[in-house]
Enzyme design. Structure first.
Site, PDB file in Angstrom:
ATOM      1  N   ALA A 172      11.663  -5.055  13.108  1.00 43.90           N
ATOM      2  CA  ALA A 172      11.690  -3.667  12.653  1.00 43.90           C
ATOM      3  C   ALA A 172      12.964  -3.391  11.868  1.00 43.90           C
ATOM      4  O   ALA A 172      14.060  -3.717  12.322  1.00 43.90           O
ATOM      5  CB  ALA A 172      11.601  -2.732  13.853  1.00 43.90           C
ATOM      6  N   THR A 173      12.818  -2.758  10.695  1.00 41.57           N
ATOM      7  CA  THR A 173      13.970  -2.500   9.842  1.00 41.57           C
ATOM      8  C   THR A 173      14.335  -1.020   9.741  1.00 41.57           C
ATOM      9  O   THR A 173      15.381  -0.693   9.195  1.00 41.57           O
ATOM     10  CB  THR A 173      13.730  -3.036   8.415  1.00 41.57           C
ATOM     11  OG1 THR A 173      12.612  -2.354   7.842  1.00 41.57           O
ATOM     12  CG2 THR A 173      13.483  -4.537   8.437  1.00 41.57           C
TER      13      THR A 173
ATOM     14  N   ALA B  57       1.901   5.210   1.300  1.00 41.85           N
ATOM     15  CA  ALA B  57       2.230   5.786   2.604  1.00 41.85           C
ATOM     16  C   ALA B  57       0.948   6.131   3.357  1.00 41.85           C
ATOM     17  O   ALA B  57      -0.019   6.614   2.764  1.00 41.85           O
ATOM     18  CB  ALA B  57       3.082   7.044   2.418  1.00 41.85           C
TER      19      ALA B  57
ATOM     20  N   SER C 195      -1.427   4.350   4.443  1.00 44.03           N
ATOM     21  CA  SER C 195      -2.634   3.683   3.936  1.00 44.03           C
ATOM     22  C   SER C 195      -3.258   2.734   4.947  1.00 44.03           C
ATOM     23  O   SER C 195      -4.315   2.167   4.683  1.00 44.03           O
ATOM     24  CB  SER C 195      -2.303   2.908   2.655  1.00 44.03           C
ATOM     25  OG  SER C 195      -1.428   1.831   2.945  1.00 44.03           O
ATOM     26  N   GLY C 196      -2.586   2.519   6.084  1.00 42.95           N
ATOM     27  CA  GLY C 196      -3.093   1.585   7.079  1.00 42.95           C
ATOM     28  C   GLY C 196      -2.523   0.188   6.954  1.00 42.95           C
ATOM     29  O   GLY C 196      -2.942  -0.723   7.673  1.00 42.95           O
TER      30      GLY C 196
ATOM     31  N   GLY D  26       0.836  -1.197   0.000  1.00 46.92           N
ATOM     32  CA  GLY D  26       0.000   0.000   0.000  1.00 46.92           C
ATOM     33  C   GLY D  26       0.864   1.236   0.000  1.00 46.92           C
ATOM     34  O   GLY D  26       2.073   1.176   0.210  1.00 46.92           O
TER      35      GLY D  26
ATOM     36  N   GLU E 223      14.945  -5.144  16.494  1.00 48.29           N
ATOM     37  CA  GLU E 223      15.317  -4.151  15.499  1.00 48.29           C
ATOM     38  C   GLU E 223      16.486  -4.705  14.708  1.00 48.29           C
ATOM     39  O   GLU E 223      17.546  -4.998  15.248  1.00 48.29           O
ATOM     40  CB  GLU E 223      15.647  -2.832  16.183  1.00 48.29           C
ATOM     41  CG  GLU E 223      14.424  -2.259  16.878  1.00 48.29           C
ATOM     42  CD  GLU E 223      14.646  -0.911  17.514  1.00 48.29           C
ATOM     43  OE1 GLU E 223      15.691  -0.278  17.236  1.00 48.29           O
ATOM     44  OE2 GLU E 223      13.776  -0.501  18.280  1.00 48.29           O
TER      45      GLU E 223
ATOM     46  N   GLU F 124       8.570  -5.440   9.116  1.00 45.40           N
ATOM     47  CA  GLU F 124       8.157  -4.050   8.831  1.00 45.40           C
ATOM     48  C   GLU F 124       9.409  -3.238   8.527  1.00 45.40           C
ATOM     49  O   GLU F 124      10.168  -2.923   9.434  1.00 45.40           O
ATOM     50  CB  GLU F 124       7.419  -3.497  10.059  1.00 45.40           C
ATOM     51  CG  GLU F 124       7.067  -2.057   9.982  1.00 45.40           C
ATOM     52  CD  GLU F 124       5.786  -1.776   9.226  1.00 45.40           C
ATOM     53  OE1 GLU F 124       5.764  -0.778   8.499  1.00 45.40           O
ATOM     54  OE2 GLU F 124       4.828  -2.545   9.348  1.00 45.40           O
TER      55      GLU F 124
ATOM     56  N   HIS G  56       4.722   3.376  15.741  1.00 45.19           N
ATOM     57  CA  HIS G  56       4.530   1.940  15.504  1.00 45.19           C
ATOM     58  C   HIS G  56       4.635   1.144  16.805  1.00 45.19           C
ATOM     59  O   HIS G  56       3.888   0.183  17.007  1.00 45.19           O
ATOM     60  CB  HIS G  56       5.522   1.426  14.460  1.00 45.19           C
ATOM     61  CG  HIS G  56       5.096   1.723  13.062  1.00 45.19           C
ATOM     62  ND1 HIS G  56       4.620   0.768  12.217  1.00 45.19           N
ATOM     63  CD2 HIS G  56       5.058   2.888  12.367  1.00 45.19           C
ATOM     64  CE1 HIS G  56       4.306   1.314  11.063  1.00 45.19           C
ATOM     65  NE2 HIS G  56       4.565   2.611  11.128  1.00 45.19           N
TER      66      HIS G  56
END
Length: 176
Positions: A33-34, A9, A11-12, A7, A62, A82, A49
């Site tokens: 997490a990236t 930016a 956008s959910g 999706g 992370e 993510e 987040h």
């Protein structure tokens, strides 16, 4: 099971991906997490987040690079990655990233994550429709992200697109 959520930016897509992991993974959930906190905007996104997933039973790791080298003490019911766009940028442009080998490194890392869980949900970006000309490095990044999305979409059991907060199924039988 591999699920790809794409999706634009804001956008959910992240909230939808979290919900999909929570539904598929009854107990052990990992949020991978990236994003690197380079500036205050990135720090604010990371904090947002973290707040969104609070109380949802996620462990957080992370890991901006080298997913293949990531060792886990146990197998997870679900892992949420993510996000693919950040991972690709890190691998392509960070001094200790994979550089020209980023594409293969990421696919190998995704395969490694799949071996470590029952359900892997990967969040990615839709950045391909603005029609602008970019410098060669950015154009290569966009091409590589599109190729990663195609490759993962082909492998995925389900693919969804988040549009204005609405999750649309593109592949797979599961209704969102």
């Amino acid at each position: 099971m591999l699920i790809l959520v794409t999706g634009g930016a804001a956008s959910g897509k992240s909230a939808h991906a979290e919900r999909l992991v929570c539904e598929a993974a009854p107990s052990s959930r990992l949020y991978l997490a990236t994003m690197q906190p380079f500036d205050t905007a990135a720090q604010a996104r990371i904090a947002r987040h973290r707040a969104l997933r609070q109380g949802k039973g996620f462990e957080t790791v992370e890991r901006p690079l080298n997913l293949v080298g990531l060792a886990f003490a146990r197998r997870y019911d679900g892992i949420l990655l993510e996000d693919l766009g950040n991972l690709l940028a890190n691998e392509m442009f960070a001094p200790d990233g994979a550089g020209d080998a980023a594409f293969g490194s990421i696919l190998a890392g995704i395969a490694h994550l799949q071996d470590c869980c029952e359900t892997l949900v990967v969040v990615t970006d839709e950045i391909f429709s603005d029609g602008l000309d970019y410098p060669p490095e950015t154009a290569r990044y966009i091409r590589d992200l599109a190729a990663l999305n195609r490759a993962l979409g082909a492998q995925a059991d389900a693919v969804y697109e988040s549009v204005c907060g609405i999750l649309l199924p593109l592949k797979g039988e599961k209704n969102a």
